[in-house]
Design a protein around this motif. Sequence first.
Motif, short mmCIF file in Angstrom:
data_model
loop_
_atom_site.label_atom_id
_atom_site.label_comp_id
_atom_site.label_asym_id
_atom_site.label_seq_id
_atom_site.Cartn_x
_atom_site.Cartn_y
_atom_site.Cartn_z
N GLN A 143 25.77 -7.32 11.09
CA GLN A 143 27.16 -7.35 10.65
C GLN A 143 27.75 -5.96 10.46
O GLN A 143 28.95 -5.75 10.57
N THR A 144 26.88 -4.96 10.19
CA THR A 144 27.34 -3.58 10.04
C THR A 144 27.27 -2.81 11.35
O THR A 144 27.45 -1.59 11.38
N GLY A 145 26.94 -3.53 12.47
CA GLY A 145 26.93 -2.90 13.79
C GLY A 145 25.60 -2.28 14.18
O GLY A 145 25.48 -1.69 15.25
N GLN A 146 24.58 -2.39 13.35
CA GLN A 146 23.26 -1.82 13.67
C GLN A 146 22.46 -2.86 14.44
O GLN A 146 21.58 -3.52 13.89
N ILE A 147 22.77 -3.03 15.71
CA ILE A 147 22.19 -4.11 16.53
C ILE A 147 20.69 -3.89 16.77
O ILE A 147 19.86 -4.77 16.51
N GLU A 148 20.33 -2.71 17.26
CA GLU A 148 18.92 -2.48 17.61
C GLU A 148 18.00 -2.53 16.38
O GLU A 148 16.95 -3.16 16.42
N PRO A 149 18.38 -1.84 15.26
CA PRO A 149 17.52 -2.01 14.06
C PRO A 149 17.41 -3.46 13.62
O PRO A 149 16.37 -3.90 13.17
N GLY A 150 18.53 -4.21 13.76
CA GLY A 150 18.47 -5.62 13.38
C GLY A 150 17.52 -6.39 14.26
O GLY A 150 16.73 -7.22 13.79
N LYS A 151 17.57 -6.13 15.59
CA LYS A 151 16.65 -6.83 16.49
C LYS A 151 15.19 -6.48 16.17
O LYS A 151 14.31 -7.34 16.18
N GLU A 152 14.95 -5.17 15.92
CA GLU A 152 13.58 -4.76 15.59
C GLU A 152 13.10 -5.46 14.31
O GLU A 152 11.95 -5.85 14.21
N LYS A 153 14.01 -5.59 13.36
CA LYS A 153 13.65 -6.27 12.10
C LYS A 153 13.26 -7.73 12.36
O LYS A 153 12.24 -8.22 11.87
N VAL A 154 14.10 -8.43 13.18
CA VAL A 154 13.81 -9.85 13.47
C VAL A 154 12.53 -10.00 14.26
O VAL A 154 11.68 -10.84 13.98
N ILE A 155 12.35 -9.13 15.28
CA ILE A 155 11.13 -9.23 16.10
C ILE A 155 9.90 -8.94 15.25
O ILE A 155 8.84 -9.57 15.39
N GLY A 156 10.03 -8.00 14.33
CA GLY A 156 8.91 -7.72 13.41
C GLY A 156 8.55 -8.93 12.57
O GLY A 156 7.38 -9.25 12.35
N VAL A 157 9.58 -9.63 12.07
CA VAL A 157 9.32 -10.85 11.27
C VAL A 157 8.59 -11.89 12.11
O VAL A 157 7.61 -12.50 11.69
N LEU A 158 9.08 -12.12 13.34
CA LEU A 158 8.49 -13.16 14.19
C LEU A 158 7.06 -12.83 14.58
O LEU A 158 6.18 -13.69 14.59
#
Length: 527
Positions: free
Chosen positions: A136-151
């Motif tokens: 939501q704050t525009g940090q797409i890549e860090p967000g993806k890395e966070k989700v992939i790390g969770v999965l």
Amino acid sequence: MLVRTKLRISVGALGLVAVIAAALLIWTTNRSQLNQTRMALAYEGLGGYLQLSGTVFQTFKQVRRDVLSGSEPIKRDYSDAEERISGILENIRVTAARESAFLRTSSVLNENFVRRLDNELVLAFEDLRTANQLFQTGQIEPGKEKVIGVLERRIDETVAKMIEMAIKVEESEVERSSNEIQRINQFSFIIAVILGVLSLLLTGFVLRWLVHRVQRSLVELETGVEKYADDELTHRIAIDGRDEFKVIGDRFNVMASQILRKRKDIESAALELEKRVQDSTQELRVANAELEQRDALRRQFFADIGHELRTPVTAIRGEAEVALRSKVDVAANRETALKTIVKITEQLTETVNELFLIAREQAGVLDLRHEPLDLREALQEAACQMANVARESQARLRTELPNDALWIDGTKTRVIQLVRILISNAITHSQHGVEVEISAYEEDGTAVLKVTDDGPGIPKSEQPRVFDRYYRGANDPLKKTTGTGLGLPIARSIATAHGAQIDVIDTEYRGTTIVTKFTLANAKEPS
């Protein structure tokens, strides 16, 4: 040693054998009951972990698909999924507590294990929310890395392994209980044979010794003994005097009477034992039949999954291959293919959810939150939801509802789903402009829901099969049935889970009427 003393010893030995047999029968019965309870708890725990596994991986599979779908991956609120998973974990925790209390030992799947599993899932959802804030704050890549790390780390490496271990532990517990029951049954059979042979040998020995004793020492009793040997137990030996011969003769007379009585008792006991053996055999047959039924439901479920996966997977593969082979307008073709794949997977997810609903109902684990609800309101909401579908098919919906409330115990969303299925079925299998009437009324302590249409009707020969999965009527004049074939089976599962009865009324070639009868909430006996 006098004859009377030896006879007493022999009778005592026979009595001891009988006591041992009774004690062993009681012990084996108790052990079997304990192991059956133990197996039932293990099955309950296994079902909970299987349900948890399906819900967790379905949820996070959706997350994985969202991550790969575009620049703003997380588009859904997963609070409902988190609540469902929390409810499943609570049921697992209760089952684990019951199992530990029953076994009186600490199990690997104790409360600490469930708490650790719950913490991992809570942390996973918190990480998803953190990733969503990054998006939501525009940090797409860090967000993806966070989700992939969770999965990858928390779900695939930790949660998946914990659930897999729990399933293996519960399956091992079921197998141990089953093996223990088989061992006890084999032990009971062997002991019964040994005690039976021992009783026969002991009885034969006593009779043989007695006959020989009389033949050697008491010639005067030869006639009486021959009578007894010829099974003339009504004969009585008359010996004068007061010596041991007289005593023996009198004892023989008493023994003859006792043998007659004991024979009757033994015959009665044999009949009773045979009846018990037949009852035990019948119980084992019933248990085996239940296991076979569960196995058949499992095989049917996997067959349904295979049936439903074949076509969508082929379509997904075809769309992917077309996108990969495209040389012109690559981006547009790939976007079209991805949209098609998303649509197919959404349909596939809905179908798999429907199969899970049917499977859980048949396995007796469909968890519905029953609460008082007015059947009239559910019917009105379902009719409003189906209004657009009716207009597209030029169908006419008409409701006929009573003035007073019809209170039943159930889940409102599921009851609405049942009514939508019945309305959709009436529209789908009828001509354009069909009239569908939805009515409800009270009858003999039940709330009756009736959906009637003026379509072509269902032949009487096909009515018993309309609730079967994937069944298509041979006489479909409109040839427009494009559903999964799971509508009416799902309706039956929902009705069964509510304790209701659903049937097709015989109106051959004059429309179709499907009646569902719920027990009124105020008509139930207090618990």
